[in-house]
Enzyme design. Sequence first.
Site, PDB file in Angstrom:
ATOM      1  N   LYS A  22       0.844  -1.202   0.000  1.00 25.49           N
ATOM      2  CA  LYS A  22       0.000   0.000   0.000  1.00 25.49           C
ATOM      3  C   LYS A  22       0.878   1.250   0.000  1.00 25.49           C
ATOM      4  O   LYS A  22       0.661   2.181  -0.769  1.00 25.49           O
ATOM      5  CB  LYS A  22      -0.875   0.015   1.246  1.00 25.49           C
ATOM      6  CG  LYS A  22      -1.564   1.343   1.534  1.00 25.49           C
ATOM      7  CD  LYS A  22      -2.468   1.301   2.737  1.00 25.49           C
ATOM      8  CE  LYS A  22      -1.714   1.450   4.017  1.00 25.49           C
ATOM      9  NZ  LYS A  22      -1.337   2.824   4.381  1.00 25.49           N
ATOM     10  N   ASN A  23       1.926   1.237   0.833  1.00 27.35           N
ATOM     11  CA  ASN A  23       2.718   2.447   1.037  1.00 27.35           C
ATOM     12  C   ASN A  23       3.751   2.694  -0.056  1.00 27.35           C
ATOM     13  O   ASN A  23       4.461   3.696  -0.017  1.00 27.35           O
ATOM     14  CB  ASN A  23       3.377   2.419   2.413  1.00 27.35           C
ATOM     15  CG  ASN A  23       2.336   2.538   3.522  1.00 27.35           C
ATOM     16  OD1 ASN A  23       1.163   2.844   3.237  1.00 27.35           O
ATOM     17  ND2 ASN A  23       2.716   2.248   4.739  1.00 27.35           N
ATOM     18  N   ARG A  91      -5.536  10.386   4.806  1.00 28.04           N
ATOM     19  CA  ARG A  91      -4.638  11.389   5.343  1.00 28.04           C
ATOM     20  C   ARG A  91      -3.398  11.553   4.489  1.00 28.04           C
ATOM     21  O   ARG A  91      -2.887  12.641   4.290  1.00 28.04           O
ATOM     22  CB  ARG A  91      -4.258  10.959   6.765  1.00 28.04           C
ATOM     23  CG  ARG A  91      -3.575  12.033   7.530  1.00 28.04           C
ATOM     24  CD  ARG A  91      -2.242  11.592   8.008  1.00 28.04           C
ATOM     25  NE  ARG A  91      -1.404  12.734   8.280  1.00 28.04           N
ATOM     26  CZ  ARG A  91      -0.304  12.997   7.582  1.00 28.04           C
ATOM     27  NH1 ARG A  91       0.035  12.213   6.587  1.00 28.04           N
ATOM     28  NH2 ARG A  91       0.442  14.032   7.864  1.00 28.04           N
ATOM     29  N   CYS A 115      -5.105  12.275  12.773  1.00 26.14           N
ATOM     30  CA  CYS A 115      -5.817  11.021  12.519  1.00 26.14           C
ATOM     31  C   CYS A 115      -5.696  10.189  13.790  1.00 26.14           C
ATOM     32  O   CYS A 115      -5.277  10.673  14.834  1.00 26.14           O
ATOM     33  CB  CYS A 115      -5.203  10.293  11.334  1.00 26.14           C
ATOM     34  SG  CYS A 115      -3.608   9.576  11.723  1.00 26.14           S
ATOM     35  N   PRO A 121       1.559  16.351  11.580  1.00 20.63           N
ATOM     36  CA  PRO A 121       1.846  17.641  10.939  1.00 20.63           C
ATOM     37  C   PRO A 121       2.498  17.433   9.567  1.00 20.63           C
ATOM     38  O   PRO A 121       2.939  16.325   9.241  1.00 20.63           O
ATOM     39  CB  PRO A 121       2.811  18.301  11.902  1.00 20.63           C
ATOM     40  CG  PRO A 121       3.457  17.167  12.615  1.00 20.63           C
ATOM     41  CD  PRO A 121       2.406  16.111  12.739  1.00 20.63           C
ATOM     42  N   ILE A 122       2.540  18.509   8.774  1.00 17.44           N
ATOM     43  CA  ILE A 122       3.194  18.432   7.459  1.00 17.44           C
ATOM     44  C   ILE A 122       4.224  19.556   7.309  1.00 17.44           C
ATOM     45  O   ILE A 122       4.556  19.963   6.194  1.00 17.44           O
ATOM     46  CB  ILE A 122       2.151  18.500   6.316  1.00 17.44           C
ATOM     47  CG1 ILE A 122       1.311  19.782   6.412  1.00 17.44           C
ATOM     48  CG2 ILE A 122       1.276  17.257   6.292  1.00 17.44           C
ATOM     49  CD1 ILE A 122       0.449  20.042   5.186  1.00 17.44           C
ATOM     50  N   ASP A 306       4.622   0.469  11.977  1.00 19.26           N
ATOM     51  CA  ASP A 306       3.398  -0.173  11.501  1.00 19.26           C
ATOM     52  C   ASP A 306       3.258  -1.605  12.004  1.00 19.26           C
ATOM     53  O   ASP A 306       2.197  -2.197  11.882  1.00 19.26           O
ATOM     54  CB  ASP A 306       3.339  -0.164   9.972  1.00 19.26           C
ATOM     55  CG  ASP A 306       3.199   1.246   9.436  1.00 19.26           C
ATOM     56  OD1 ASP A 306       3.427   1.449   8.239  1.00 19.26           O
ATOM     57  OD2 ASP A 306       2.881   2.151  10.230  1.00 19.26           O
ATOM     58  N   ILE A 328       7.938   6.918  16.745  1.00 19.67           N
ATOM     59  CA  ILE A 328       7.594   7.572  15.476  1.00 19.67           C
ATOM     60  C   ILE A 328       6.336   8.434  15.601  1.00 19.67           C
ATOM     61  O   ILE A 328       6.325   9.584  15.159  1.00 19.67           O
ATOM     62  CB  ILE A 328       7.412   6.519  14.351  1.00 19.67           C
ATOM     63  CG1 ILE A 328       8.657   5.646  14.228  1.00 19.67           C
ATOM     64  CG2 ILE A 328       7.064   7.211  13.039  1.00 19.67           C
ATOM     65  CD1 ILE A 328       9.927   6.395  13.814  1.00 19.67           C
ATOM     66  N   ARG A 398      -8.577  -0.672   4.600  1.00 17.70           N
ATOM     67  CA  ARG A 398      -7.674   0.330   4.007  1.00 17.70           C
ATOM     68  C   ARG A 398      -6.339  -0.304   3.615  1.00 17.70           C
ATOM     69  O   ARG A 398      -5.675   0.181   2.702  1.00 17.70           O
ATOM     70  CB  ARG A 398      -7.409   1.464   5.024  1.00 17.70           C
ATOM     71  CG  ARG A 398      -8.576   2.380   5.300  1.00 17.70           C
ATOM     72  CD  ARG A 398      -8.163   3.499   6.241  1.00 17.70           C
ATOM     73  NE  ARG A 398      -6.861   3.999   5.874  1.00 17.70           N
ATOM     74  CZ  ARG A 398      -5.897   4.277   6.779  1.00 17.70           C
ATOM     75  NH1 ARG A 398      -6.119   4.109   8.070  1.00 17.70           N
ATOM     76  NH2 ARG A 398      -4.731   4.720   6.376  1.00 17.70           N
TER      77      ARG A 398
HETATM   78  C1  EPZ Z   1       4.092   6.819   6.250  1.00 19.42           C
HETATM   79  O1  EPZ Z   1       3.293   7.813   6.868  1.00 19.42           O
HETATM   80  C2  EPZ Z   1       3.221   5.578   6.146  1.00 19.42           C
HETATM   81  N1  EPZ Z   1       2.050   5.867   5.319  1.00 19.42           N
HETATM   82  C3  EPZ Z   1       2.760   5.148   7.545  1.00 19.42           C
HETATM   83  O2  EPZ Z   1       2.019   3.938   7.400  1.00 19.42           O
HETATM   84  C4  EPZ Z   1       4.005   4.869   8.387  1.00 19.42           C
HETATM   85  O3  EPZ Z   1       3.592   4.538   9.705  1.00 19.42           O
HETATM   86  C5  EPZ Z   1       4.902   6.104   8.413  1.00 19.42           C
HETATM   87  O4  EPZ Z   1       5.237   6.509   7.070  1.00 19.42           O
HETATM   88  C6  EPZ Z   1       6.205   5.856   9.168  1.00 19.42           C
HETATM   89  O5  EPZ Z   1       6.886   4.787   8.583  1.00 19.42           O
HETATM   90  C7  EPZ Z   1       2.187   5.847   3.979  1.00 19.42           C
HETATM   91  O6  EPZ Z   1       3.256   5.618   3.454  1.00 19.42           O
HETATM   92  C8  EPZ Z   1       0.947   6.109   3.189  1.00 19.42           C
HETATM   93  P1  EPZ Z   1       6.088  10.246   8.355  1.00 19.42           P
HETATM   94  P2  EPZ Z   1       3.812   9.356   6.897  1.00 19.42           P
HETATM   95  O7  EPZ Z   1       5.935  11.481   7.562  1.00 19.42           O
HETATM   96  O8  EPZ Z   1       4.488   9.659   5.637  1.00 19.42           O
HETATM   97  C9  EPZ Z   1       6.222  13.391  11.917  1.00 19.42           C
HETATM   98  C10 EPZ Z   1       0.178   2.491   7.695  1.00 19.42           C
HETATM   99  O9  EPZ Z   1      -0.298   1.942   8.691  1.00 19.42           O
HETATM  100  N2  EPZ Z   1       6.164  14.390  10.849  1.00 19.42           N
HETATM  101  O10 EPZ Z   1       7.331   9.431   8.228  1.00 19.42           O
HETATM  102  O11 EPZ Z   1       2.672  10.195   7.318  1.00 19.42           O
HETATM  103  C11 EPZ Z   1       4.869  12.676  12.046  1.00 19.42           C
HETATM  104  O12 EPZ Z   1       4.006  13.413  12.876  1.00 19.42           O
HETATM  105  C12 EPZ Z   1       0.622   3.942   7.765  1.00 19.42           C
HETATM  106  O13 EPZ Z   1       0.351   1.932   6.587  1.00 19.42           O
HETATM  107  C13 EPZ Z   1       6.338  15.735  11.186  1.00 19.42           C
HETATM  108  O14 EPZ Z   1       6.523  16.081  12.347  1.00 19.42           O
HETATM  109  O15 EPZ Z   1       4.862   9.258   8.086  1.00 19.42           O
HETATM  110  C14 EPZ Z   1       5.232  11.356  12.655  1.00 19.42           C
HETATM  111  O16 EPZ Z   1       5.343  11.514  14.058  1.00 19.42           O
HETATM  112  C15 EPZ Z   1       0.355   4.559   9.130  1.00 19.42           C
HETATM  113  N3  EPZ Z   1       6.267  16.671  10.197  1.00 19.42           N
HETATM  114  C16 EPZ Z   1       6.617  11.073  12.063  1.00 19.42           C
HETATM  115  O17 EPZ Z   1       7.117  12.334  11.570  1.00 19.42           O
HETATM  116  C17 EPZ Z   1       6.064  16.336   8.889  1.00 19.42           C
HETATM  117  O18 EPZ Z   1       6.031  17.239   8.018  1.00 19.42           O
HETATM  118  C18 EPZ Z   1       6.592  10.073  10.924  1.00 19.42           C
HETATM  119  O19 EPZ Z   1       5.809  10.623   9.898  1.00 19.42           O
HETATM  120  C19 EPZ Z   1       5.901  14.969   8.564  1.00 19.42           C
HETATM  121  C20 EPZ Z   1       5.968  14.020   9.563  1.00 19.42           C
END
Ligand code: EPZ
Length: 437
Positions: A22-23, A91, A115, A121-122, A306, A328, A398
């Site tokens: 999926k990811n 999301r 979520c 955050p982004i 995950d 994380i 999902r």
């Molecule tokens: C991806 O989410 C995956 N989703 C998640 O899988 C996975 O848990 C995650 O990476 C970590 O490996 C997809 O790929 C669709 P991050 P993502 O940006 O990209 C913080 C599942 O179950 N952060 O690496 O959203 C954030 O809050 C899903 O399949 C910021 O602070 O993860 C988090 O604490 C769940 N600012 C941490 O980083 C930002 O701008 C990791 O987020 C972006 C992120």
Amino acid sequence: MAVYIVGGKSRIGGSVRIHGAKNAALPILAAAVICGDCVIENCPDLTDVAVALDILQHLGCRVVREGGTVYTHRLEGGDHCIPDALMSAMRSSIVFLGGIIARHGKAEVTLPGGCELGKRPIDIHLAALRRMGVRIREKGSGTLVCSAPRGLQGTELALPFPSVGATENIIIAAVTARGTTRITGAAREPEIRDLIAFLNGCGAQITCGVDGTITIQGVEKLHGVTHRVIPDRIAAGTFLCAAAITGGSVEVQDVNPGHLLSTLAYLNNAGCSVTTRIDSVLLRGPERLNELGIVKTLPYPGFPTDMQAVLMAAAAGAKGTSVFVENIFDGRYRHVSELLKLGADIRVLDRVAVVTGVPELHGGQLRCTDLRGGAAVVLAALSAQGPSVIREIRHIDRGYEDFSGSLRALGADIRREEAEWNGNTDQSAASGDEKKL
Ligand code: EPZ
């Protein structure tokens, strides 16, 4: 609302083919916005992927799915906005942002918001795009208005955290930007390597240094490609944990064992026997697992966040005490309340969860709190004495193709009820015996 009916303790046995990741599929579909005609094979049939296909069509791509293959064809025009309904349906839709700006020079999306896993955050995404020449302002009701009047410009980027989504957004924005973009501190997940392979197949020029630095040399235009999505390492790990938790034996097929090393290490140490071949892994679980020790979630190649909930379900019935540290996400223990309903002994303080294994779990009325937490609840119910009803299973749809069907094929006493549910288990999933919760 659909529910799962679990008849009770099942010993899982057999082999299961693992669907595409999926990811990996989601960022690849986001990147298709700027590519030519693509054939994406092994594209998993999941509700999150269906949302991504809807977004892709809204953005000006014709999309056709034939079984596990998705065909994309870029049309002229297309919108530069993602409607709120689609943004809020998934999301991770934010990963489309870089591609929309690369294609249209502008974009409008609603802030994805938090979520079940926490704030999400982004800031890292937006800071990087600003450094690439994107002007970003927030309009009224949480809408981001982005524009790149002089186009996207390559730059040096050092990420404060190896965000998977931010790394993907930057790569997609950078492949047709002017000049070179270099990302240090980037995420290294296999799904990002798969996105890079897809884009290089479309004519991008992306290289990865041994220190993890990603360098993207901008090109004028991308053509299409036929690409096969990598296997889903989290789905594979989930089915292996099902065998570990129930004392069964499962072979996961069409996988890359190299993507599972941290999970296999914990399961091996907990008493499982693990045999890996080039594209499969066979795991035999012991009668009862040993304690798992300290389980820390980390960016890849560390133990994946995950898999945290699913491995905690294994720890719930194991011997001794296991300690989880979720590094994380700031809110990824929502499944604990559901495991407690099954008789688990778990105490949570901030990012730490202490799990004291109990000899036996019992069935209960449960719900899925999120995608991976839901899978954990199902696995725990399959190891419990007595029937369970599990609600909110839309979360599981999902990220797992036909989860209950695959588990049933492995001998699990589980069935999916689509109709409205009155809460009585008038028969077990498989045998039809009279059982009341
Ligand atoms: C991806 O989410 C995956 N989703 C998640 O899988 C996975 O848990 C995650 O990476 C970590 O490996 C997809 O790929 C669709 P991050 P993502 O940006 O990209 C913080 C599942 O179950 N952060 O690496 O959203 C954030 O809050 C899903 O399949 C910021 O602070 O993860 C988090 O604490 C769940 N600012 C941490 O980083 C930002 O701008 C990791 O987020 C972006 C992120």
